[in-house]
Scaffold this motif. Structure first.
Motif, PDB file in Angstrom:
ATOM      1  N   ARG A  18      -2.172 -31.067  63.197  1.00  0.00           N
ATOM      2  CA  ARG A  18      -1.330 -29.945  63.605  1.00  0.00           C
ATOM      3  C   ARG A  18      -2.187 -28.868  64.264  1.00  0.00           C
ATOM      4  O   ARG A  18      -3.244 -28.508  63.743  1.00  0.00           O
ATOM      5  N   THR A  39      -5.585 -27.339  61.926  1.00  0.00           N
ATOM      6  CA  THR A  39      -6.882 -27.064  62.558  1.00  0.00           C
ATOM      7  C   THR A  39      -7.102 -25.550  62.705  1.00  0.00           C
ATOM      8  O   THR A  39      -7.958 -25.111  63.473  1.00  0.00           O
ATOM      9  N   ALA A  82       3.264 -21.560  78.767  1.00  0.00           N
ATOM     10  CA  ALA A  82       3.896 -20.280  78.436  1.00  0.00           C
ATOM     11  C   ALA A  82       3.663 -19.918  76.975  1.00  0.00           C
ATOM     12  O   ALA A  82       3.747 -18.757  76.590  1.00  0.00           O
ATOM     13  N   TYR A  88      -2.654 -24.343  70.461  1.00  0.00           N
ATOM     14  CA  TYR A  88      -4.093 -24.541  70.283  1.00  0.00           C
ATOM     15  C   TYR A  88      -4.621 -25.518  71.347  1.00  0.00           C
ATOM     16  O   TYR A  88      -3.883 -26.374  71.852  1.00  0.00           O
ATOM     17  N   ASN A  92      -2.889 -28.644  73.029  1.00  0.00           N
ATOM     18  CA  ASN A  92      -2.761 -28.713  74.497  1.00  0.00           C
ATOM     19  C   ASN A  92      -3.272 -30.060  75.022  1.00  0.00           C
ATOM     20  O   ASN A  92      -2.653 -30.673  75.900  1.00  0.00           O
ATOM     21  N   ALA A  97      -0.720 -30.519  78.036  1.00  0.00           N
ATOM     22  CA  ALA A  97       0.172 -29.426  78.415  1.00  0.00           C
ATOM     23  C   ALA A  97      -0.005 -29.007  79.872  1.00  0.00           C
ATOM     24  O   ALA A  97      -1.094 -29.081  80.433  1.00  0.00           O
ATOM     25  N   GLY A  98       1.105 -28.583  80.451  1.00  0.00           N
ATOM     26  CA  GLY A  98       1.088 -28.009  81.799  1.00  0.00           C
ATOM     27  C   GLY A  98       1.223 -26.505  81.683  1.00  0.00           C
ATOM     28  O   GLY A  98       0.831 -25.913  80.680  1.00  0.00           O
ATOM     29  N   GLU A 148      -0.914 -37.461  71.766  1.00  0.00           N
ATOM     30  CA  GLU A 148       0.004 -36.951  70.734  1.00  0.00           C
ATOM     31  C   GLU A 148      -0.470 -37.193  69.299  1.00  0.00           C
ATOM     32  O   GLU A 148       0.327 -37.506  68.409  1.00  0.00           O
ATOM     33  N   GLY A 149      -1.767 -37.104  69.080  1.00  0.00           N
ATOM     34  CA  GLY A 149      -2.300 -37.248  67.717  1.00  0.00           C
ATOM     35  C   GLY A 149      -2.119 -38.647  67.160  1.00  0.00           C
ATOM     36  O   GLY A 149      -2.196 -38.848  65.941  1.00  0.00           O
ATOM     37  N   GLY A 152      -6.363 -40.500  67.779  1.00  0.00           N
ATOM     38  CA  GLY A 152      -7.498 -39.891  67.106  1.00  0.00           C
ATOM     39  C   GLY A 152      -7.261 -38.405  66.951  1.00  0.00           C
ATOM     40  O   GLY A 152      -6.324 -37.850  67.536  1.00  0.00           O
TER      41      GLY A 152
END
Ligand SMILES: Cc1cc2nc3c(=O)[nH]c(=O)nc-3n(C[C@H](O)[C@H](O)[C@H](O)COP(=O)(O)OP(=O)(O)OC[C@H]3O[C@@H](n4cnc5c(N)ncnc54)[C@H](O)[C@@H]3O)c2cc1C
Length: 407
Positions: A18, A39, A82, A88, A92, A97-98, A148-149, A152
Motif C-alpha cells: 500500500r 510504505t 492530480a 506515493y 505511482n 500513473a499519468g 500493480e503490486g 514485486g
C-alpha cells in the motif's frame, strides 16, 4: 520486506503493498485477506544527483515530496498525477500513473531509470540503473511499471530528473460543446507546437466546482479547455500567443491567459477540484479512465454522452484530453439498485466503445479488482497467457495481491 515475503511463502498468506491508498481501482485493498504492507515510513531520499539528473529514494515519498526536493535544486520531476500530494512514488510506479503533463513528458514509466524490488518469491532484485541508456537484459524496470503490486514490492526507485523549464503559461477557453473543445486537440501540431498539458472539462464539472469553490467560471460554457506550455520565457510567450490564436480560430471563446503564477495556479486548481466536487450529483461515482488516440476523443465524448442518455444515467466528463485519456464519471445514488445496474451497463458500453475507437479500458488507473471483469475487452487470450506466466515467474505461490487483474 524480503523477510515478510519469505514468511508469507512459508505460511502461504497474501501480502498487499500500500502506498498513499488513493488508487482508483482498489489495488491496495486486500480482497483475499492476509497482511497489508504500508510504505508510509519509507521516506528517505538516498541520493539526489544534479550532474547525472536523477533521484534515488524510497517508495513512501509522495509525488509532491519528490517534485519539491528536485525543484529546490532547479530540477523537474515531470510526472504529476492530480493526486500528487497524496499518492506515493511506489504507488505511482505500480500504477504507471499519468497526469497533466503527459502530452509532452509521458507517464511515470518514462521517468523510472532503475528499481530495487522484492519479488513474490522473496528475492531482492535490481532492475535498470542510473543511466538513461541501459539495454542489458530484459526491461524489468518497464515491466514493474504498471505491475500493480502483483510481481514485486518496490523498495527503492531511481527516477529521472530534468532541468526545470524557465517559464510556463496556461490558456483557458470556453466552448459550445465538449466535442468542439476536443476537436482543437489536433490543431496545434501543424504549427510545430506540443503543449505540455491539454485538459477538457464539461459543463457538469464546471457547475460542480463552481458550487463548491466559486472560481468564477462562466456557467454558460458547455466546456472548458485548458492548454499549458513550458520552456524559455520567449518561447513560452510566443507559443501561448499562438495557442490563443489557434483556439479562437477553432471555436473557442472568452479566451484568457494567466498573467502571473498565482493566476496560473488558480486555473489548475479548477481542474484538481473536479473529482471530489462531482459527489454533488450522487452518492456513488464510478470514475473510469478510458483512453483513445487523441484524434478520436471527440467521438469518444459524443459516444459517452449518448450512452448516458440511452441508459438514463448522469455522466460528467473531464480529463487529460491531450493524451486521449478521458475521465468518464457515471454518478448515481448507491442505494438505488436499478440506477447502479444502469451505470454498470454504461461502463461496459464505454469500454467497448473505447476499444472500437482504437483505445483501451484504462489509461492510468490500472485494473485492480474493479476492472478485472473487463480485462478480456482489451487483451486476447494469448497475451493474457503470457502475462499470467510472468506472474507465476515472479510470484510462484501467488502471495502478492491476489484477487486483482486476473479473476
Ligand atoms: C483525486 C484523485 C486524483 C487522481 N489523479 C490521478 C491522475 O491525474 N493520474 C493518475 O494516474 N492517477 C490519478 N489518481 C489515481 C492514483 O492517485 C494513482 O493511481 C496513484 O499512482 C496511486 O498511488 P498510491 O500511492 O495511492 O497507491 P495505492 O492506492 O496505495 O496502491 C496502488 C497500487 O500500487 C501497489 N503499490 C503501492 N505501493 C507499492 C510498492 N511500493 N511496490 C509495489 N506495489 C505497490 C498497490 O498494491 C496497489 O496495487 C487520482 C486519484 C485521486 C483520488
Amino acid at each position: 520486506m524480503a523477510a515478510i515475503i519469505r514468511l508469507a511463502n512459508e505460511f502461504l498468506f497474501p501480502v498487499t503493498a500500500r502506498g498513499g491508498g488513493v488508487g482508483y481501482t482498489g489495488g491496495a485493498v486486500p480482497v483475499d485477506g492476509g497482511i497489508v504492507v504500508g510504505t508510509d515510513r519509507m521516506k528517505t531520499i538516498i541520493e539526489l544527483n544534479v550532474d547525472d539528473l536523477y533521484i534515488t529514494c524510497q517508495p513512501g515519498l509522495t509525488t509532491y515530496d519528490v517534485q519539491q526536493a528536485a525543484a529546490e535544486l532547479g530540477l523537474l520531476f515531470a510526472p504529476d498525477p492530480a493526486s500528487y500530494k497524496d499518492s506515493y512514488i511506489g504507488g505511482n510506479i505500480a500504477e504507471n500513473a499519468g497526469g497533466m503533463r503527459t502530452p509532452k513528458y509521458g507517464v511515470t514509466k518514462h521517468h523510472v531509470l532503475g528499481l530495487e524490488v522484492v519479488t513474490g518469491a522473496g528475492e531482492i532484485i535490481r532492475t535498470g540503473g542510473r543511466t538513461v541508456k541501459n539495454v542489458v537484459g530484459f526491461d524489468l524496470t518497464g515491466l514493474m511499471c504498471g505491475s500493480e503490486g502483483m510481481l514485486g514490492i518496490i523498495t527503492e526507485a531511481t527516477l529521472k530528473l530534468l532541468p526545470m523549464p524557465e517559464a510556463t503559461s496556461t490558456v483557458r477557453a470556453n466552448f459550445t460543446s465538449m466535442e468542439a473543445a476536443c476537436k482543437v486537440l489536433t490543431k496545434f501540431t501543424p504549427h510545430g507546437l506540443l503543449p505540455m498539458a491539454m485538459e477538457a472539462i464539461d459543463k457538469f464539472c464546471i457547475a460542480a466546482v463552481e458550487e463548491n469553490f466559486a472560481f468564477g467560471l462562466s456557467r454558460d460554457a458547455e466546456a472548458i479547455l485548458l492548454v499549458a506550455v513550458d520552456g524559455s520565457r520567449e518561447e513560452v510567450e510566443k507559443n501561448a500567443r499562438l495557442i490563443e490564436q489557434i483556439i479562437s480560430e477553432n471555436g473557442g471563446f472568452d479566451v484568457i491567459r494567466a498573467r502571473s503564477k498565482e493566476e496560473e495556479d488558480k486555473l489548475w486548481d479548477v481542474r484538481r477540484a473536479i473529482s471530489p466536487s462531482l459527489m454533488k450529483y450522487g452518492t456513488l461515482k464510478i470514475n473510469e479512465d478510458v483512453v483513445v488516440p487523441r484524434s478520436r476523443v471527440p467521438e469518444l465524448v459524443a459516444g459517452v454522452e449518448r450512452i448516458g442518455k440511452e441508459n438514463d444515467t448522469f455522466v460528467a466528463n473531464f480529463g487529460h484530453a491531450g493524451d486521449g485519456n478521458i475521465h468518464v464519471n457515471f454518478v448515481v445514488d448507491r442505494d438505488d439498485a436499478e440506477a447502479v445496474a444502469r451505470a454498470r451497463k454504461c461502463v461496459s458500453e464505454t469500454f467497448k466503445l473505447s476499444v472500437e475507437l482504437g483505445g483501451t479500458i484504462s489509461g492510468e488507473h490500472g485494473i485492480g479488482y474493479v476492472k478485472a471483469p473487463y480485462l478480456g475487452y482489451a487483451l486476447d487470450d494469448a497475451t493474457l497467457a503470457v502475462m499470467k506466466g510472468i506472474k507465476r515467474t515472479f510470484d510462484p505461490n501467488g502471495i502478492l495481491n491476489p484477487g486483482k487483474m486476473f479473476v
